[in-house]
Design an enzyme around this catalytic site. Structure first.
Site, PDB file in Angstrom:
ATOM      1  N   PHE A  10     -64.533  62.290  44.429  1.00 20.56           N
ATOM      2  CA  PHE A  10     -65.613  61.349  44.689  1.00 20.56           C
ATOM      3  C   PHE A  10     -65.546  60.835  46.123  1.00 20.56           C
ATOM      4  O   PHE A  10     -64.454  60.547  46.627  1.00 20.56           O
ATOM      5  CB  PHE A  10     -65.533  60.163  43.724  1.00 20.56           C
ATOM      6  N   TYR A  61     -69.540  51.127  47.637  1.00 23.46           N
ATOM      7  CA  TYR A  61     -70.775  51.582  47.026  1.00 23.46           C
ATOM      8  C   TYR A  61     -71.922  50.793  47.643  1.00 23.46           C
ATOM      9  O   TYR A  61     -71.804  49.579  47.864  1.00 23.46           O
ATOM     10  CB  TYR A  61     -70.761  51.348  45.514  1.00 23.46           C
ATOM     11  N   ASN A  81     -76.837  69.701  52.986  1.00 24.03           N
ATOM     12  CA  ASN A  81     -76.031  70.266  51.911  1.00 24.03           C
ATOM     13  C   ASN A  81     -74.769  70.910  52.483  1.00 24.03           C
ATOM     14  O   ASN A  81     -74.579  70.951  53.706  1.00 24.03           O
ATOM     15  CB  ASN A  81     -76.858  71.289  51.121  1.00 24.03           C
ATOM     16  N   TYR A 108     -66.249  57.918  47.250  1.00 25.76           N
ATOM     17  CA  TYR A 108     -65.643  56.584  47.300  1.00 25.76           C
ATOM     18  C   TYR A 108     -64.129  56.695  47.448  1.00 25.76           C
ATOM     19  O   TYR A 108     -63.513  56.018  48.278  1.00 25.76           O
ATOM     20  CB  TYR A 108     -66.001  55.813  46.029  1.00 25.76           C
ATOM     21  N   CYS A 135     -67.260  69.520  47.693  1.00 26.26           N
ATOM     22  CA  CYS A 135     -68.395  68.843  48.321  1.00 26.26           C
ATOM     23  C   CYS A 135     -68.076  67.386  48.635  1.00 26.26           C
ATOM     24  O   CYS A 135     -68.503  66.849  49.659  1.00 26.26           O
ATOM     25  CB  CYS A 135     -69.635  68.945  47.443  1.00 26.26           C
ATOM     26  N   HIS A 185     -73.006  66.832  41.976  1.00 25.21           N
ATOM     27  CA  HIS A 185     -72.871  67.319  43.342  1.00 25.21           C
ATOM     28  C   HIS A 185     -73.035  66.124  44.274  1.00 25.21           C
ATOM     29  O   HIS A 185     -73.551  65.075  43.875  1.00 25.21           O
ATOM     30  CB  HIS A 185     -73.951  68.376  43.609  1.00 25.21           C
TER      31      HIS A 185
END
Length: 456
Positions: A294, A339, A419, A296, A250, A397
């Site tokens: 992640f 972020y 999603n 990021y 994801c 998630h």
């Protein structure tokens, strides 16, 4: 420092973890560090396992995102969830994962050291390896070493058709509707966990920061509802993806979607391309393939290495070897990634709204409980109910936020999310989730990035 720990640090990060089992907080990392850096002059193909340092220097990581070197130069740093941290100072970037050692199901995190990581200049042309050792804590009485027990995954247990659980969800509230998805029946619970991003980390999400007056004034000028699927009649959002039931990708899917959307926005829909999540899954050393990652660090990968188009490496839903691409496979790069709020732990609803409207879709992490998998329509919030037939360990998630609004009847505020579970789930692959209350930590860790529009 023991010889065993030093060997682990220099060996590099093991590539068999969902995210990683490291569990380090800001307070355990802040303080005076010594970076040991290898020879420079390398390109981004550099491998850092077993390198030999040729220089060292000290850095002081301070609250909340400020770093000073020994000569008084100022820079920036941020935690990357509980996995590691990135430092930017003196025109160079440094990123490494925090060190951990596993003994059976017990994982010990050494938050005062790092694995071998990567350093490069801001243009990404001069690469070197490094590792870090903290010399002095920044927060007194904060133990740098933590131990935890890994969650046990029931590999063979399968999803059962529990209609009573669906009825209980729908009886407990009227904000959203739950249904049974036939395609999930018989699926292994471990695969369901992969769909939802992998088993949850031991560290709690940071709370959103309080919204300041400047942000309140700024969002008061935003529209009451917004959706990038319809801005003056144009749709800037790519199609819904389906990550499959055996790959926790994801993080790669949503980062690709954000980069694609923002390229469309920046070019007024004249550049519509599809990025390859498979390239990230197969090639990025900043992530753990189908076992997690992640946004990021995926956006960092886009800046450091570039992402290729889907046609160059179509999605398989399982790990494949990283490969060389033909010369006509162009790479798309990110100019910036961050972020929302500037550093990990600085996010809130207002800052997410401003970033979304002014720049484009964003990624948003959430904790998935068992009731979310049954979402069909409405405005989701966690009911607190648990499915006795299908015992579920909640997971981390990531989704793509493309808009927001409020229900015309109830006034309940919501985010609009895309999603990665295909168009049969939810509202043709989309969902609404309660906004302004940090529902399932949805307003804790937003990530944004700015792509570079390539020359024609």
């Amino acid at each position: 420092m023991t010889a065993v720990l030093m060997l682990v640090m220099l060996s590099g990060l093991p590539m068999s973890w969902a995210d990683t089992p490291a569990n380090c907080s800001w307070a355990q990392v802040a303080g005076l560090w010594e970076f040991h850096v290898g020879a420079g002059g390398n390109d981004n193909r550099l491998k850092c396992s077993g390198f030999s340092p040729v220089e060292m220097f000290q850095l002081n990581l301070q609250f909340p995102d400020v770093v000073w070197d020994q000569d008084g130069n100022k820079g920036f740093w941020t935690m990357i969830y509980n996995q590691g941290f990135e430092v930017v100072i003196n025109q160079r970037k440094y990123f490494a994962f925090s060190t951990f050692i596993q003994d059976g199901s017990v994982v010990t995190s050494y938050c005062n050291t790092t694995f071998a990581g990567w350093s490069h200049d801001l243009l990404g042309r001069d690469w070197a390896c490094y590792y870090g050792i903290r010399l002095k804590p920044g927060v007194p009485d904060e133990a740098p070493v933590t131990t935890r027990l890994l969650q046990k995954i029931e590999e063979k247990r399968t999803q059962m058709n529990d209609t009573n659980f669906v009825k209980a969800i729908n009886s407990a509230q009227r904000s959203w509707k739950a249904v049974t998805y036939p395609e999930h029946i018989g699926m292994r619970l471990s695969n369901m966990a992969s769909m939802s991003g992998g088993h949850v980390s031991a560290l709690s999400y940071p709370l959103p920061v309080e919204m300041d007056e400047k942000t309140r004034i700024a969002i008061s000028h935003l529209p009451s509802e917004f959706d990038w699927r319809n801005v003056n009649g144009q749709n800037f959002v790519p199609d819904v993806r389906e990550q499959g039931d055996s790959c926790g990708s994801c993080y790669a899917q949503v980062t690709a979607a954000v980069l694609e959307s923002r390229l469309r926005i920046m070019t007024n829909n004249t550049l519509k391309t599809s990025m390859s999540p498979q390239d990230v899954v197969s090639c990025s050393e900043y992530s753990q393939g189908c076992l997690g990652g992640f946004p990021y660090l995926t956006a960092k990968y886009a800046q450091d290495f570039g992402m290729v188009e889907e046609r160059c490496d179509p999605y398989h839903g399982y790990p494949t070897p990283c490969k060389q691409y033909p010369s006509d496979c162009r790479r798309y790069y990110a100019e910036d990634y961050h972020y929302i709020g500037g550093y990990y732990g600085a996010c809130n609803e207002g800052l997410m709204m401003l970033e979304l409207v002014n720049k484009g879709p964003i990624t948003a992490a959430l904790q998935v409980y068992d009731d979310f998998r049954y979402f069909k329509s409405g405005i989701y919030h966690h009911t607190g109910l648990q499915n006795g037939w299908n015992p579920w360990q909640f997971t981390d998630h990531v989704t793509t936020f493309i808009g927001y609004g409020a229900d015309a009847t109830s006034g309940e505020k919501y985010w609009i999310g895309q999603n990665t579970w295909g168009t049969d789930w939810g509202e043709l692959g989309y969902f609404k989730i309660r906004r302004g209350t940090n529902e399932v930590n949805i307003e804790s860790i937003g990530v944004a990035m700015t792509p570079i529009v390539p020359n024609p």
